[in-house]
Write a protein that holds these residues in place. Structure first.
Motif: not given
Ligand SMILES: Cc1ncc(COP(=O)(O)O)c(C=O)c1O
Length: 428
Positions: A129, A157, A258, A206, A260-261
């Motif tokens: 992500t 991010s 992602s 989000t 892996h989540k």
């Molecule tokens: C809302 C949100 N966005 C982005 C990310 C980033 O995910 P990644 O570490 O898989 O890039 C996370 C990670 O916990 C997140 O909770």
């Protein structure tokens, strides 16, 4: 013995293909009873089914990890594929053997598109992500005078990234403040509506916040943006693989996630959805070899060599979820969430930050355990009670976070609640 029987049956059912096959199979019905889609309530006849699903994960039965918002385990079929395909390439790294896997990227793209209910031409396979969010903030053309509206409670991010890029490209970032408890969907629709100006070029938020699990009105905010000719980016890290997401219905310009989540896929794989209507409004951030074969991936996905084993494993993870049942997975995780919130809310001194309203939450629950030290409590829960949570520190809505998914059990939720209650009384 029961575990090996269910493993064998699950593997066989997995090979048959199609969720209908899974639920219609007489062996499945005999061994596990009613399919969960028709009995989603905890404690109903579906518990035998969920037990058999849990057995598809290699976590020891007595370890209850409630940390899906950070990292989910991969299921046995995913692990087996990852190992098999990784071994294959290392045993025989010839061009001929690797060519055998050349279609796998496109197979994953098709599976991702079906999972998110969009077209393969709109799918870019990323590493995670973070990368996908940054491809949007680096790729959309923005200049001095332009405005971007984001939510205060976004992951770095999608928060730090915008603020840092604003310094470089000269656009302005407007931040919508987060309110606790969740003030309701209308509050955020109103806040975004009021923040939009003729200079607004993009809004982002989000879908489900990773801090306290606030659910956002994704469809309404994307419609608001679309009606005003503004781009929308939905960070789906916490909704992809948990909610039964339909991107054709939500209709964002960009959506990220992602593997892996919540999808329980392999690590280091992710997705960036780019709506066809936005294909001409974003530049690639990386130029290299080995692009995708269709749509936006032909220009946007030249990332150099990739790991086919990871992509195969990701595809199998998505197929696994589809066979278990997307709607059933969402209902199960939400039911466990409501059980957790109800239990924690009854404990004296414990402050639950997450809304108890199921239309405003999903499966991320944060709470302050009275005056207990959260890191110490997290450690005691892990060492003495075999429950994994995530720390949220002592700052803004601090404490611990528990994020249940479909492989968790009502017993694990009870164990967490009663352990927290005990430690609040006795200390840690
Ligand atoms: C809302 C949100 N966005 C982005 C990310 C980033 O995910 P990644 O570490 O898989 O890039 C996370 C990670 O916990 C997140 O909770």
């Amino acid at each position: 013995m029961a575990a090996s029987v269910s493993r064998r049956d699950f593997a066989r059912l997995f090979a048959i293909g199609g969720s209908a096959a899974l639920f219609a199979d007489p062996v499945w019905a005999r061994e596990y009873g009613q399919a969960p889609a028709s009995s989603p309530a905890i404690g109903g006849t579906g518990e035998a089914f969920w037990k058999s699903v849990r057995e598809q994960f290699v976590m020891p039965p007595d370890l209850g990890v409630l940390n899906a918002a950070n990292l989910c385990p991969a299921s046995r079929p995913v692990l087996e594929a990852l190992k098999r395909e990784t071994d294959s390439v290392d045993r025989d790294p010839s061009a001929q053997n690797r060519a055998r896997l050349s279609g796998e990227k496109e197979n994953l793209r098709k599976t991702l598109a079906a999972f998110l209910r969009v077209t393969p031409e709109e799918i870019v396979i990323t590493r995670n992500t973070s990368e996908a969010n940054n491809m949007v903030s680096s790729g959309v053309e923005l200049k001095t005078g332009d405005e971007v509206i984001i939510f205060q409670d976004n992951h770095p991010s999608n928060l730090t990234a915008w603020n840092e890029k604003a310094k470089r490209f000269g656009f302005t970032v407007i931040t919508i403040p987060q309110k606790n408890p969740h003030p309701g969907m209308e509050h955020y629709i109103d806040a975004y509506t009021k923040a939009i100006t003729p200079r607004t070029k993009l809004i982002s938020f989000t879908h489900l916040s990773s801090s306290v699990g606030d659910l956002f009105p994704a469809k309404e905010l994307c419609r608001l943006a679309r009606d005003r000719g503004i781009l929308s980016l939905v960070d789906g890290a916490q909704s992809f693989g948990l909610l039964d997401v339909n991107l054709t219905d939500i209709s964002p310009d960009f959506y990220t996630g992602s593997a892996h989540k919540w999808p329980c896929g392999a690590r280091e794989c992710g997705v960036l959805y780019i709506n066809t209507r936005a294909h001409k409004q974003i530049w690639p951030s990386i130029y290299s070899a080995y692009p995708g074969a269709v749509g936006i991936s032909r220009t946007f996905e030249s990332f150099g060599q990739r790991d086919e084993a990871t992509m195969i494993a990701f595809r199998i993870a998505l197929e696994f979820q589809t066979k278990v049942g997307r709607d059933a997975i969402e209902k199960r995780s939400r039911a466990l969430t409501q059980q957790l919130i109800a239990g924690l809310s009854k404990l004296p001194e414990v402050k639950v930050w997450t809304s108890s309203n199921p239309s405003l939450n999903a499966a991320v629950v944060s709470f302050m355990p009275g005056s207990l030290n959260p890191p110490r409590l997290g450690q005691a829960l892990y060492e003495k009670d075999k429950i994994g949570t995530a720390g949220r520190g002592m700052g803004d809505r601090g404490g611990l976070r528990a994020s249940p998914h479909f492989y968790n059990t009502p017993e694990e939720i009870d164990r967490l609640v009663s352990a927290v209650g005990r430690y609040v009384k006795t200390g840690v």
